[in-house]
Each structure stands twice: as structure tokens, then as C-alpha cells.
Scaffold this active site. Structure first.
Site, PDB file in Angstrom:
ATOM      1  N   THR A 180       8.769   2.604  12.375  1.00  0.00           N
ATOM      2  CA  THR A 180       7.773   3.061  11.369  1.00  0.00           C
ATOM      3  C   THR A 180       7.062   1.763  10.827  1.00  0.00           C
ATOM      4  OG1 THR A 180       8.741   5.070  11.089  1.00  0.00           O
ATOM      5  CG2 THR A 180       7.013   4.636   9.631  1.00  0.00           C
ATOM      6  N   LYS A 199       2.605   8.975  12.888  1.00  0.00           N
ATOM      7  CA  LYS A 199       3.791   8.848  12.275  1.00  0.00           C
ATOM      8  C   LYS A 199       3.646   9.135  11.022  1.00  0.00           C
ATOM      9  CE  LYS A 199       8.229   8.737  11.799  1.00  0.00           C
ATOM     10  NZ  LYS A 199       9.153   7.384  12.339  1.00  0.00           N
TER      11      LYS A 199
END
Length: 300
Positions: free
Chosen positions: A102, A178
Site C-alpha cells: 500500500t 486501495k
């Protein structure tokens, strides 16, 4: 990359909670795999799989046709790409980097463009969602951004790791997706913690709630997995770290601010999670945020 993905030499940097099961999955599927982690003892998690240890990220890059990265945040991925003994120091090697981490959209754009310029390799931002068990079983959700041709070349490999793989658009689109995923997850962690507290206060057996609601409109993977984990206080060993959820929620808050939006529900989740982590719970399981409500004062 070679057309026959099974003949691809793969590299993987990062053997943490998600990286290690991904490595094991790739080895189970017959891929040649070279790995590296900042803390060398993490290699013990995958050594028996037959993955080969490298002494540096540069060595991983030289040994691979494609390199996957699963590390904690922007600074870590910049270091493995361009730091001492990073990918850029390899001279030659992989043709594509697949970032499963991420990473912020801004860092993705900057580092991806730099990698193409300095190394001549494509960058796919392909953050994942699901957790360690889905990672081990090849059942992750993968959201992908980057060059579309590079995506199609890597798609078969991505589908070895993910049951749901979606191309979302240009470089950075995977990370933007995300962020939205983490907004949903993070807000629901706090919601599940509050529902559990309310369930106990109401005198309802908390273990019956997900059974009762299964198949209804309120049902979800979060209810069936995270709520039940909270109810059972099943936090050891951690399936995720609270520091990671906190970091992700801060990224959500930053991105929402950049978009010029006021989203109070997300802000409450960010605030509550920050409160839990700052109380010294960084390395606790992400779902253990439910403990924040165990001793909460009831409104008289």
C-alpha cells in the site's frame, strides 16, 4: 516477460505478514523465486518452500524477470528501489516491478516514472486485499494500475495470487482504489467494535449476531471474519498489525483532504484508530481495536 509465466524467474522483496504467504503460494505453483527482506531472519518463514535468499534487493532484481514488492510504505519501497544495493544498482535484470504494497499514489507516480527512466522497467501498482490466508490460497483481491500492455503480460501471474484481479487504469489507479478499500475496511473495523460493545451491553450473545444476520443485507466478510475475531478476542498471532491499519487510515484522511471532501464518518474512524495505536498498541492485531470499547463509560 516470457509468454509462459511458469518459466518466469520471480523475485519478491518483503516477507512480512502478507509477503511470506505470497512467497509460499508462488513456490507451490512452481515458480522459481528469489527473496530478500530487511530483517534476514524472516527468511525462515519461507526457507522450507525452496525460495532462494539474496543478499540485497539488487541481487533479487538481477536474478528475476519480474519482481514483486510487499513492504511497509513509501520510504521502504523507495529504499529497495533506489537506495544502497537497491534495484537501480543492479545494472540489468527484471523488466517489471509489481508493487503489492500500500503505497501513496504520489509516490507511485514519482517512483514509477523514475524506474522507467533509470532502469527501463515498467511499474505496476497492484495493492492487494484479503489477509494472510487468502494470500496463501491465491484468493486475494488485486487492484492494478499502470501500463495496460504490461498488465496483460503480468495478468496470468497476478491471477495465481488473486481470485479477483481488476485493471483500474493508468499508473497510480491501483493505489487510489486501495485507499477506497481501506476507507471501507477501516471504518468497518470501528463499526464492528462498536456493534460488539452494543451487543454485549444489550445482553445479546455476541456470537449469535453473525449467525443471525448471515445472508441478510447487513451481512459481509467484515461481519463474518473481523467481528467474530473481535468477539472471540482471537488476536494472537496477529493477522494484521494495528500500525498498518492506522497508517492506511491516515492515508485515507490525507487523500480525502486532497480531494477537498468533508467525510465525517471516515474522520471518526481515523481518530479512533489513532487513539488506539497511540496508547501503545502498534504491534497488536488490527482487529484488537475492539478493546478500545471494553472499558468505555456507558452513558447514564
Amino acid at each position: 516477460m516470457p509468454d509462459n509465466t511458469k518459466k518466469m524467474r520471480l523475485g519478491l522483496v518483503g516477507l512480512g505478514i502478507m509477503g511470506a504467504p505470497i512467497a509460499q503460494r508462488l513456490r507451490d505453483q512452481g515458480y522459481e523465486l528469489t527473496v530478500w527482506n530487511l530483517e534476514p531472519d524472516y527468511y525462515d518463514r519461507v526457507k522450507d518452500s525452496g525460495a532462494q535468499w539474496a543478499q540485497s534487493p539488487a541481487e533479487v532484481w538481477r536474478a528475476s524477470d519480474a519482481v514483486l514488492v510487499c513492504v511497509l510504505g513509501d520510504d521502504a519501497i523507495e529504499s529497495v528501489c533506489f537506495g544502497e544495493d537497491g534495484f537501480a544498482k543492479a545494472g540489468a535484470g527484471a523488466s517489471v516491478l509489481i508493487d503489492l504494497s500500500t503505497t501513496s499514489p504520489d509516490a507511485t507516480l514519482e517512483l514509477g516514472q523514475r524506474l522507467r527512466k533509470e532502469v527501463g522497467a515498467e511499474w505496476l501498482d497492484a495493492p492487494v486485499s484479503g489477509g494472510p490466508k487468502p494470500a496463501r490460497d491465491g484468493e486475494l483481491t488485486v487492484m492494478v494500475g499502470g501500463n495496460e500492455e504490461a498488465f496483460h503480460q503480468a495478468e496470468a501471474l497476478l491471477r495465481v495470487m488473486g481470485q479477483n484481479v481488476t485493471y483500474m487504469g493508468e499508473l497510480g489507479s491501483g493505489q487510489k482504489t486501495k485507499i477506497l478499500n481501506q476507507a471501507i475496511v477501516g471504518a468497518n473495523y470501528i463499526l464492528m467494535a462498536e456493534v460488539l460493545a452494543a451487543c454485549r451491553a444489550a445482553g445479546i450473545d455476541p456470537d449469535l449476531l453473525p449467525v443471525c444476520l448471515k445472508g441478510g443485507l447487513a451481512d459481509s466478510a467484515i461481519l463474518q471474519r473481523i467481528y467474530t475475531q473481535m468477539s472471540a478476542e482471537d488476536f494472537d498471532p496477529p493477522r494484521s498489525y494495528a500500525r498498518q491499519v492506522d497508517k492506511d487510515l491516515k492515508s485515507v484522511a490525507h487523500y480525502v483532504d486532497e480531494l477537498g471532501l468533508e467525510l465525517p464518518l471516515i474522520q471518526v474512524a481515523v481518530s479512533q484508530y489513532r487513539r488506539y495505536v497511540e496508547a501503545g498498541n502498534e504491534m497488536e492485531d488490527g482487529a484488537s481495536v475492539s478493546r478500545l470499547y471494553q472499558d468505555a463509560d456507558r452513558k447514564e
